[in-house]
Design an enzyme around this catalytic site. Sequence first.
Site, PDB file in Angstrom:
ATOM      1  N   GLY A  81       2.043  -8.075  22.530  1.00 40.02           N
ATOM      2  CA  GLY A  81       3.490  -8.019  22.301  1.00 40.02           C
ATOM      3  C   GLY A  81       4.195  -9.347  22.426  1.00 40.02           C
ATOM      4  N   CYS A 115       5.712  16.015  -1.267  1.00 37.41           N
ATOM      5  CA  CYS A 115       5.281  15.118  -2.347  1.00 37.41           C
ATOM      6  C   CYS A 115       5.149  15.891  -3.668  1.00 37.41           C
ATOM      7  CB  CYS A 115       3.944  14.480  -1.972  1.00 37.41           C
ATOM      8  SG  CYS A 115       3.241  13.464  -3.286  1.00 37.41           S
ATOM      9  N   CYS A 142       1.048  15.672  -4.518  1.00 33.16           N
ATOM     10  CA  CYS A 142       0.040  16.387  -3.730  1.00 33.16           C
ATOM     11  C   CYS A 142       0.624  17.592  -3.015  1.00 33.16           C
ATOM     12  CB  CYS A 142      -0.635  15.448  -2.734  1.00 33.16           C
ATOM     13  SG  CYS A 142       0.422  14.969  -1.345  1.00 33.16           S
ATOM     14  N   CYS A 182       4.456  10.673  -1.918  1.00 35.90           N
ATOM     15  CA  CYS A 182       3.804   9.910  -0.849  1.00 35.90           C
ATOM     16  C   CYS A 182       4.036   8.424  -1.082  1.00 35.90           C
ATOM     17  CB  CYS A 182       2.287  10.133  -0.879  1.00 35.90           C
ATOM     18  SG  CYS A 182       1.781  11.753  -0.330  1.00 35.90           S
ATOM     19  N   CYS A 207      -2.520   9.861  -1.252  1.00 37.05           N
ATOM     20  CA  CYS A 207      -2.061  10.931  -2.131  1.00 37.05           C
ATOM     21  C   CYS A 207      -3.121  11.223  -3.208  1.00 37.05           C
ATOM     22  CB  CYS A 207      -0.739  10.530  -2.771  1.00 37.05           C
ATOM     23  SG  CYS A 207       0.052  11.842  -3.707  1.00 37.05           S
TER      24      CYS A 207
END
Lengths: 605, 144, 238, 369
Positions: A41, A251, A254, A272, A278
């Site tokens: 970080g 979607c 899909c 997607c 997808c």
Amino acid sequence: MTSTLDALAATAEDTLTLGILDEGAKREIRRATLTAVCVPGYQVPFGSREMPVARGWGSGGLQITLAVIGADDTVKVIDQGDDAGVNATNLRRMIASTTGCADTADTREATIVQTRHRVPEEHLADGQVLVLQVPVPEPLRGVQKSVVECARMHAEGDYSAMWVSLYEDLVRNGMITRTTGYPVLVDGRYVLATTPIPRWDVPRLHDSEHLSLFGAGREKRIYAIPPHTDVRPLTFDDVPFEVEYTPGAACVLCGHDDVFLVAAGTSGAYACSDTEWCARVREADADLTAHRDRAPLHLLPDPATRLTGTTTTTPRPQRARPAPTPGQDWALRVDGLGKVFGAGGADAVPGTGPESGSAISPTTGAIVAAWDVSFDVAPGEALGVIGESGSGKSTALACVIGDEQATAGTVRLAALDEGRTDLLTLPPEARRRLRIDSMAVVHQNPAAGLDLRVSAGGNIAERLTAAGWRSYHGIRERAAELLDRVEVPLSRMDDPVRTFSGGMRQRVQIAKALATEPPVLLLDEPTTGLDASVAAGVLDLLRGLLSERDIAAVVVSHDFAVIEALTDRTLVMQLGRVVERGLTDQLFHDPHHPYTQRLVAAARR
Amino acid sequence: MTQVVSREQRCGLLADAEPDELRALADECLADGGDVRVLVGPEVGFVTAQIREPVAAERFLLGDVLTCRAEVELDGHRGWAMRLGDDRAAVLAAAVLDAEAEAGRPHAEAVHRLCAHVAGRRADRDDAEWAELAPTVVEFEELT
Amino acid sequence: MPVLSIRALRKSFTLHTIDGRTVASLHGVDLDVEEAEHVALAGPSGAGKSSLLRCVHRTYLPDSGSVRLGDTELTSLPDRAMARLRGREFGYVSQFLSAPPRTGPLDVVAASARRRGLDPSEARDAAADSLRRLNLDETLWDVDCSVLSGGERQRVNLAAGTVRPPRLLLLDEPVSALDPANREAALDLIEALREHGVAVLAVFHDLDAMRRLATRVVLMRDGLIADQGAPADLLETV
Amino acid sequence: MGYSGARGGLEAILAAEDLVRRARDHAAAPWAPTEQITARFRLAVDRVMGEAGLHHEDTSAAALRQAEGDPLEASHLVRAHRSRLPRLAVSEPVDPDEMVVLRRIVPAFREPDGPQLLGRTTDYTGRLLEQPSGPPAPAPKPDTEVRERTEEQRRPGRFLDLLRKLDLVVDHRRVDDPEPVDITRTPARPPAERSAALASMARAETGALVALWYRSILGPDGDIHEVTLGEVRHGRLPLRVRHPHTGNPVCVGRFRVTEAEAIEDLDGADEDRSRFDVGYGLCFGHNERKAIAMANLDVANRRFGRTGPLEQLLLLTTDGLDSGGFLEHLKLPHYVTFRSMVERKQAMRAAAEAAEGPRVAEPAGQECR
């Protein structure tokens, strides 16, 4: 005739078929990356090189990828989740052509996935590396404009400004409206900007199996989230973190709704964002069950639990009051405090002070603003420091607070190490820490102690979050309690302090100072600059607060009325020295020093 | 021909020579089939210009100057050259000439002559440059 | 042992603002006040009566001499200890109320009682009792003291000074602003302190109050004690 | 494995590249050889050298040609080229007093040490657009008469030294000689050494530096301080490196720079009002605007850099590649972030509809006493 020279030149021709980074640069980037992995970080500065792509077009991610990639690696590049995006295409051919590595669209085959704004829907496994292109690496940019100050905040883990921004967001909008690049706390230490990946992807960074590397080419920073690192989105304990969700959206290709969806066309349809996933779903080449388990469906927005949820009374952090040490009845003790502005330090002192009639050193020209100032204050006691401007009273206080570097003396707090540690020997960050819960300050100018753009409650939240409070409702309750005590109408709690009058601002500042119940309170001209009637009100408030709390207070003022109203004992300062001290009423009725008599005479006029 | 030039002066003058002059003379030097090896480069890179500015006598890095350099060994003597720009053949040739002079090989005297020629040309250019600049000097009336 | 014992007390003021002139106030005062004794200071204005009270309270810092409260020497007591002693071990009731504004009489008096060791509910009861005895209208108990009349404020002040009384009370013209009826109630209250053994050193502006309350009158003149004795004896000579 | 990501994107990119090449390289106009660009667009070439931080006229010219004359794009090409090259050496410290001047103006003094040398300048020429219909007539024969010259005429003493002689300058000369910061290896961020600020300004974008200079005078956080130009020069400096065999310095060539000294009147409470402060500017090529802005900003940064935003502005906002690149990146697809933003707006609206009245977002906060 071909000369030997031509031949020699030809043998060396291959030196120009270079990569787009020279080897020295790659080593440097690998070193920075390693540091980033060691300190999760933390933003590691590095000598970012100019790439054949623009700063902002993935030059940071590209440098990391080129530095860590080998010829036997397989790279996948996506932009917005799409392998065919123009940026992805561009970077992929550049990486593949200059490194000779293989490229793929299949996440499962890739050893390195370079991405802009998405984490693939497919599971990333141990050994895979996700390289994220970062446009703006600094998560604090929104709350702090100075890069120096941002660096200090990271170094000290001082993220209260960030918490206040979340608090203010909730107050104003009823929810956290941050979108992509949601800030997270990494390994309990550093706040990090999650590039602009959607919130949907943020949980995927927590305790992941893969390594995530973040490259910011323009800002010349690299940071990392190693595998199995704790990554928590910043939110209050009683306010759930929410991912993107549009009810009913799925979607068009899909048909699934457990994926991150983007708009498809302009007629309100969705698709997607991860085109590879997808396509594989449609080809039945995807593990849908495992994917659904990974999807952050438990984090879908639920307005019912958002803010209406009543207080889940999370326990407030309570600071244990140190038991008074026997034989030591002070909460704050100052000995021999001195401050010299200019050359010479202590050597500048001779020839200055009331006897000499000047604070300016005759030998070095330095200003001896305060010298040999000593006092202590007990719990439940208020000590006054009076003097005209230039007497050194505010300088002495500034040295106690830590706003000025003292030239001489010691300052001790009973709350710190039972009074054994001299505050003046502590680094600035430790002194800032003390100001959160051990020694609060009320400044003459409310703007010095408050952020005027932030609401009254938010200003108090700043102090509370710095002290570790993490319950939104707990903070609001406490803020309301304090504002009520200082007689700020609760209807104003959520208004920015800049819309408050001077007296109201000062009340908010006092409420903030008292938020963590500090054992010591330092007041610097707390009513100066206010209209007389307003000042009287603030004075009454302080008087009440001091009498009902076991607080040790130091009140600095040029105004005898303020000192008389608030304090039991007083020091009189002139030209940097304490010229008289005594019971406050005695100094007022029986002043001995000529200077004190002048002050009293002026006050009675 | 006077031989007062130091090795550093010679390198400096060769760096200023025209590529064609260098290549032609280097080819002559190598024509006898002497044992030559390229030790470094010729490679193109940069030299970072470090300035000591006059206000605080503080050094700072102004930027980089495109340069190329080469190093060769000729009959056991090392020759080195660096010049501005990226003409790799020219810098390699200069390194050969440096080695030729160091080794005292047959064309050493020719190398010295080339250096003298470069020095003379530089002086001529300075003259020509000043001839163009001098008229742009603002002439004031004499103040006494 | 006397509650208050004053020996050779001297006080003068150096006025730096007026050519450094020194003005003498007390020239060497000796005085004892016993338990349950009420001593009234009498004498012309400028004789040093108020100065004596203030030197005991240390609003004036004595030049020399001794002021002992029981066996505690007050003149050399550190400021902080003196600040703590004040109001708890002995009280000073001035002519004027200096209560924090925005507090009502009941709160002012109760705060004083709390300082003297009562818990909050006891303190409120004791405060109510004091205010009642001084005939302060109950409708005024929670109004801001700053809106009260001079007489009302003086009664609040007296109530605060005498509630849960300490061993010694210093009274500086405590009934000067009261009308006759209220004055009587106030004097009754002060008189009743004797039953609790409280020692009083007071300055009254009128002879009636002295006659009524004093067990002894001390006559001061030019910063010295000129004479003292029973009120009946001494006041006739004044 | 049926999915292939390489759909339309690549073809479109290749076609776009092809369009550029045809329109640019095969335009119906004569090819512009490098020497034509360096000769006719001298100042553009110099500007690119400075902003790219790489001194080589031909490289700059090639970049300008490839960039179709866009100096920022050309700088990018040169910098990316530089990223591929090794650093062969760091030069011996160059003493700018060694400069052989081609132009030199001292505005603050009528007759300084050395000449007021106008050199090649259009400063005093009326800005009238010439629209020749063809190449100019053959050039008149230049005056090639050899003129006497003194050392001082080619290497005049600097104005700063004159001020020093008059004891009119605050002395900032350091004795500790700190190592200069290499901003290409260590990012320059505040608080930074002066060497980092000088290096950043030397390769800053000219327009950005001039704008920042103007802001430091007229901007909301500016300070209308007294600006006097001490001296500006254009000339050549020697580049010396240590000879690897002898260890002695060798001059491997000369590079052109523009140098400026800014004189500032001091008026701060803790400043020496009896003296001037001097700022320094130096950049590659002939770019007087940039050198003068840099010299002024050097003093301004010393005086106000830390107390205001100037140092951060100077170090973080003047690099053309940084600012230009960030701007360019806005053209990249952003539909993921946009969708996330839209979702929050919809969520806020849904919450408002579910609640009893419309929620007032961002309460204005009424003024009250």
